[in-house]
Write an enzyme that holds these catalytic residues in place. Structure first.
Site, PDB file in Angstrom:
ATOM      1  N   GLY A  20       0.835  -1.197   0.000  1.00  0.00           N
ATOM      2  CA  GLY A  20       0.000   0.000   0.000  1.00  0.00           C
ATOM      3  C   GLY A  20       0.868   1.244   0.000  1.00  0.00           C
ATOM      4  CB  SER A  21       0.250   4.591   1.383  1.00  0.00           C
ATOM      5  OG  SER A  21      -0.999   4.690   0.737  1.00  0.00           O
ATOM      6  CB  THR A  22       4.332   1.271   3.581  1.00  0.00           C
ATOM      7  OG1 THR A  22       4.089   0.041   2.897  1.00  0.00           O
ATOM      8  CG2 THR A  22       3.372   1.390   4.752  1.00  0.00           C
ATOM      9  CG  PHE A  23       5.741   0.395  -3.021  1.00  0.00           C
ATOM     10  CD1 PHE A  23       6.820  -0.467  -2.783  1.00  0.00           C
ATOM     11  CD2 PHE A  23       5.470   0.765  -4.327  1.00  0.00           C
ATOM     12  CE1 PHE A  23       7.600  -0.941  -3.833  1.00  0.00           C
ATOM     13  CE2 PHE A  23       6.251   0.290  -5.381  1.00  0.00           C
ATOM     14  CZ  PHE A  23       7.318  -0.565  -5.131  1.00  0.00           C
TER      15      PHE A  23
END
Lengths: 625, 381
Positions: A318-321
């Protein structure tokens, strides 16, 4: 008289002939003796020695597994067991029956005992029952006259003081299989255990030690007459892990009943301080034998207690990427930290519309804002500009979708797709695939350990490898110093731009994880939330006010948070994944904050650390890594 | 010349003369062998005179006295006892089948008022005496007559058959060979031996089918001892290992590991030669073989020096009997022939065998003492 003389003559001739035959026969015996005693003498002498000398192995004590402060994570405790020596029993069957009347033997136990009795020689003890209680031992002693051949002896068994808390890291042992004993006969010794999972398995040869041997003179029935020679074996080495058992317990307490996992790493050198996965299992059960019911309960549980979710659980990041996408873009110079992208709440690529998580949009966003607000449209655009292959290359350098050199079995690699990978599948890579990859969705799958490693590398700029071994037999292993690890080779200003965005996420008004702000002075947390969809959200759902909280548990998005602290001088990195926890900001960020607070308050500088010798150069003896 | 030497007459042949005429060298050889036996039994008991060596020494002392006593008994008187001894021994063989002790699946032992004996041992002496007596007066012409040979053949077959029935194949074969030796000394034609050999060869397969299981097992094991290393072949394998391990000089007295750690079975009886060979090596085992050969040759020599057919035939019978003991026992422990419960005379532990051997040696010595007596010769009648 002539007749008599003739008869005497015949007798004389024949007696001489008999004598000659007898001399010849003795000659044959003498020749045969010469052949056996001189020509084949050495061969027979060797056989006589082999008869006489019985070499037996002495089981070494298995090394302990310790945490970084010397707390025992896996040790040995005494195990009283009943054994039967067939040679000393008048009637083996009767002794077994008598034993079973005192301590009932299950059908399968009896079958095993009888099989062992058949296979082993009559003077070798066969284990009837292990882990005897005091009451059982007393019962055996009292009834000893009725139990010829039955004895109580003491061995060791593996003990895991932290039980389920470290089951996945420390692993467990079990008696050797026939395949094991074929490879190493030492493993057939009673009481020897073989690591089957976790560090017990990875470092098995180090923990196992080497068998000693004793040469015994035995008689024809195998009874020991005297000891001829003895070589003590080497006990297994004690293995000190980087784990902080106290922190591990704290982290598990934070995760509670969720199906979740968290990794705390020393960002400077890759040492894993805590590696928690819930739910867990009791590792000591494997030593004494797991019941079928227990096994079924574990394997049918959809929260998968036997799986180490930190290394074998794969989730879309998700957005941690987004930090990986940002760095790929900065490195390939398709954007600068100050370039802006307008977010109206959606992003059109051809006929397809990609939505931002905020349907109202974020307006003009630069890199810092894109990270702070986790603006999807910003990263759709950036990903499109940089292209999937460069994203994949950068994210692998950061540890995502990469093989990590951790000492655990069953580690999964995850997946960061490339154009070639898609083509090798016989499909075309679409630009839409690149766009969704920009927000860590699509084909991308990573493990929590990779996320923690990624965060560490972002925080320190070094390619640290996550590892669990700190020292072996008191000798510090390579990898404990930051300088042991190469740098990422990325310009510091690019890394700084990304870190600043991560700082803003937590510490700036309006950031997506301000809830994670640390309640302490002078130490700030930098991080990033993530929520990864398990199912695609349809247009219909979106238009009818989609709320993932209404979904069944297994369809809810995973909640993720990665972060490090102190921002000012990066020391610890943390990654938290709550399966089906819904939103990263709500479910994972507070957990990560609490874990980071725990970690910082347990800082070793405030604790007395056990002194460690530094590893000598080129010392490879017993090294795990 | 021959006539001149036959001068000894009873009046001048007193006890002192008889004692003087005993071959004391031969007695010394027997004592030396018994000494070897004492050492071996001392070792077999793990370095102790108990329980074997001291008891065996006592028996030997008793046997020696008995032998010397028999030595001075007139050989002509002994010849008159041939039939009674033979008949008694056959009666005992019948008795042992009816009420003997069973040892290792065979009835071999009989209890005579607290004294156990193997009648088969006595039967061999009886057979030698009775055959010697039969052929003593027979001229060459009569020996050449096949009909004249039928009674002595029956005399051989009776004890051999009874011993086979015990069953004790080894002793039966030895008994037959000993009987054959007397026939040979008596001048029976070679072709007749050849005929018996051929008939025996033809009968062997039939005989094999009548053998007891344990006897067949022995033959099978002999042919391939490693086929059953922990069963019947174990003894042979362990014996060969012990023997071969002795090497040139042996492991030293009381140092034989195979014997002292009980790998070697029945080391105080059948396998005592192996024990000696392990502890004293080739040098020791050849010395013992040499001593045994001297005793055999000495017996033959006594026969050659005897002037009457009875004495000559007894001597050759006893010489072959002793030889057969030694050969079968030594060949057996080397794994060269099937194992068969035959002791090494005067060395193996056991009273019955020792006393019968000394009984035979007494008769042999009587032959020697009375080698020149006038003894109704054959020929003219």
């Amino acid at each position: 008289m002539k007749r008599e003389i003739r008869r005497t003559g015949i007798y004389t001739r024949r007696a001489l002939l008999v004598g000659a035959v007898q001399v010849g026969a003795f000659g044959v015996l003498a020749a045969k003796l010469y052949q056996m005693q001189i020509m084949q003498g050495e061969r027979y002498a060797t056989m006589a020695e082999a008869n006489r000398i019985s070499a037996r192995m002495l089981a070494p004590a298995r090394g302990r597994v310790l945490d970084r402060y010397g707390t025992t994570l896996a040790g040995n405790k005494l195990n009283w067991r009943a054994v039967l020596v067939a040679e000393q029993a008048e009637n083996v069957g009767a002794s077994l029956d008598a034993f079973a009347r005192i301590i009932p033997l299950a059908e399968h136990e009896r079958v095993r005992v009888e099989r062992d009795l058949r296979r082993r020689r009559r003077f070798i003890p066969v284990t009837l029952r292990e882990f005897l209680s005091w009451e059982e031992m007393a019962a055996i002693e009292v009834n000893a006259p009725d139990l010829p051949g039955v004895m109580v002896d003491v061995g060791t068994t593996r003990e895991y003081p932290f039980g389920p808390a470290l089951a996945h890291v420390v692993g467990y042992v079990a008696p050797a299989s026939e395949q094991d004993t074929a490879e190493d006969p030492m493993l057939a010794l009673p009481g020897i255990r073989v690591g089957r999972s976790g560090m017990e398995k990875f470092a098995d040869t180090v923990l196992r030690g080497s068998a000693g041997s004793v040469q015994l003179e035995v008689n024809a029935v195998g009874r020991v007459i005297r000891e001829l020679d003895r070589h003590e074996g080497t006990p297994g080495a004690d293995l000190t892990l980087s784990i902080d058992a106290g922190l591990q317990q704290d982290v598990l307490a934070r995760l509670g009943d969720e199906s979740a996992s968290a990794v705390v790493m020393d960002a400077r050198n890759g040492e894993v301080l805590a590696m928690a996965t819930t739910p867990s299992f009791d590792p000591s059960l494997f030593d004494s034998g797991v019941s079928t019911a227990q096994w079924l309960a574990w394997t049918s549980n959809r929260r998968a207690p036997l799986i180490n979710k930190t290394t074998a659980g794969v989730y879309p990041p998700g957005s941690t990427f987004k930090m990986a996408v940002a760095l790929a873009a900065l490195e390939s110079k398709v954007i600068t930290p100050n370039d802006r992208v307008n977010c109206p709440g959606y992003y059109d690529l051809g006929d397809t519309r990609f939505h931002c998580w905020s349907k109202y949009g974020h307006g003009n966003q630069d890199l810092r804002g894109g990270l702070k607000n986790s603006c999807d449209v910003f990263f759709y655009e950036v990903a499109k500009r940089v292209g999937i292959d460069r994203i994949a290359a950068t994210s692998r350098r950061l540890g995502l979708g990469a093989d990590l050199d951790i000492e655990l079995p069953g580690v999964r690699k995850g997946m960061v797709p490339t154009r070639d990978w898609r083509i090798s599948q016989g499909k075309a890579w679409n630009q839409g695939d690149t766009v969704v990859s920009g927000i860590g969705q699509g084909y991308i799958q990573v493990t929590p350990l990779q996320l923690a490693t990624y965060t560490s590398r972002l925080a320190t700029g070094r390619i640290v490898q996550p590892h669990l071994t700190r020292s072996v037999r008191g000798v510090l292993q390579p990898g404990s110093q930051p300088s042991d690890w190469p740098t990422l080779g990325m310009p510091e200003r690019m890394l700084a731009a990304v870190r600043e965005g991560m700082w803003a996420v937590v510490n700036e008004q309006g950031g997506t994880a301000t809830i994670a702000k640390l309640p302490m002075q002078g130490v700030s947390f930098a991080g990033k939330t993530g929520s990864s969809q398990v199912r695609r959200v349809t247009r219909e759902q979106r238009e009818h006010g989609f709320n993932s909280e209404n979904l069944p548990w297994e369809y809810r998005p995973h909640a993720l948070f990665v972060g490090y602290a102190p921002y000012e001088a990066p020391r610890y990195a943390v990654a938290v994944v709550v399966e089906h926890g819904n939103a990263g900001s709500a479910a994972a960020a507070p957990l990560a904050r609490d874990i980071m607070v725990d970690t910082l308050t347990r800082d070793p500088s405030e604790r007395r650390e056990t002194p460690q010798r530094l590893a000598g150069g080129g010392d490879g003896s017993g090294g795990v890594r | 010349m021959i006539l001149e030497r036959r001068l000894i007459r009873e009046p001048s042949f007193g006890l002192a003369t008889k004692l003087w005429n005993i071959s004391w060298f031969y007695v010394l050889l027997l004592c030396a062998l018994a000494g070897v036996g004492y050492a071996a039994l001392y070792s077999a008991a793990g370095g102790s005179p108990d329980p074997y060596a001291s008891r065996q020494a006592l028996r030997f002392a008793f046997g020696l006295v008995m032998m010397l006593a028999i030595s001075v008994v007139d050989i002509r008187f002994i010849a008159r006892l041939a039939w009674p001894v033979y008949l008694v021994s056959v009666a005992l063989l019948v008795l042992v089948l009816r009420m003997g002790h069973v040892g290792k699946g065979a009835q071999r032992w009989i209890d005579l008022g607290g004294f156990q004996m193997q009648p088969s041992e006595l039967a061999k002496i009886g057979l030698i005496l009775v055959l010697a007596s039969w052929f003593h007066r027979a001229s060459n012409e009569r020996v050449g007559n096949p009909l004249f040979l039928i009674p002595p053949i029956i005399l051989v077959l009776i004890p051999v058959g009874l011993i086979l029935k015990e069953p004790n194949l080894g002793t039966a074969v030895i008994t037959a060979v000993v009987g054959g030796a007397v026939f040979l000394g008596a001048g029976v034609r070679w072709w007749k031996f050849a005929l018996v050999a051929v008939l025996g060869g033809l009968a062997a397969p039939i005989a094999y089918s009548h053998l007891h299981d344990y006897q067949r097992q022995r033959i099978t094991t002999f042919l391939n001892p490693e086929s059953d290393p922990l069963g019947a072949g174990y003894n042979i394998i362990q014996s060969k290992i012990a023997l071969g391990a002795g090497g040139m000089w042996g492991k030293g007295f009381l140092q034989g590991t195979q014997g002292h750690l009980n790998f070697l079975p029945e080391k105080q009886t059948d396998f005592i030669f192996t024990m000696l060979a392990e502890e004293f090596g080739l040098v020791g085992s050849l010395s013992v073989l040499g001593l045994l050969l001297l005793i055999v040759m000495g017996a033959l020599l006594i026969g050659l020096r005897c002037r009457h057919q009875f004495g000559r035939l007894v001597a050759i019978g006893i010489a072959v009997n002793f030889f057969m003991y030694v050969f079968v026992n030594v060949a057996m422990v080397m794994g060269a022939i099937p194992v068969g419960g035959v002791p090494l005379p005067l060395v193996s532990y056991g009273g019955s065998a020792l006393l019968t051997v000394m009984f035979g040696m007494g008769i042999l010595m009587s032959v020697h003492v009375h080698r020149d007596v006038e003894f109704g010769e054959a020929g003219g009648d």
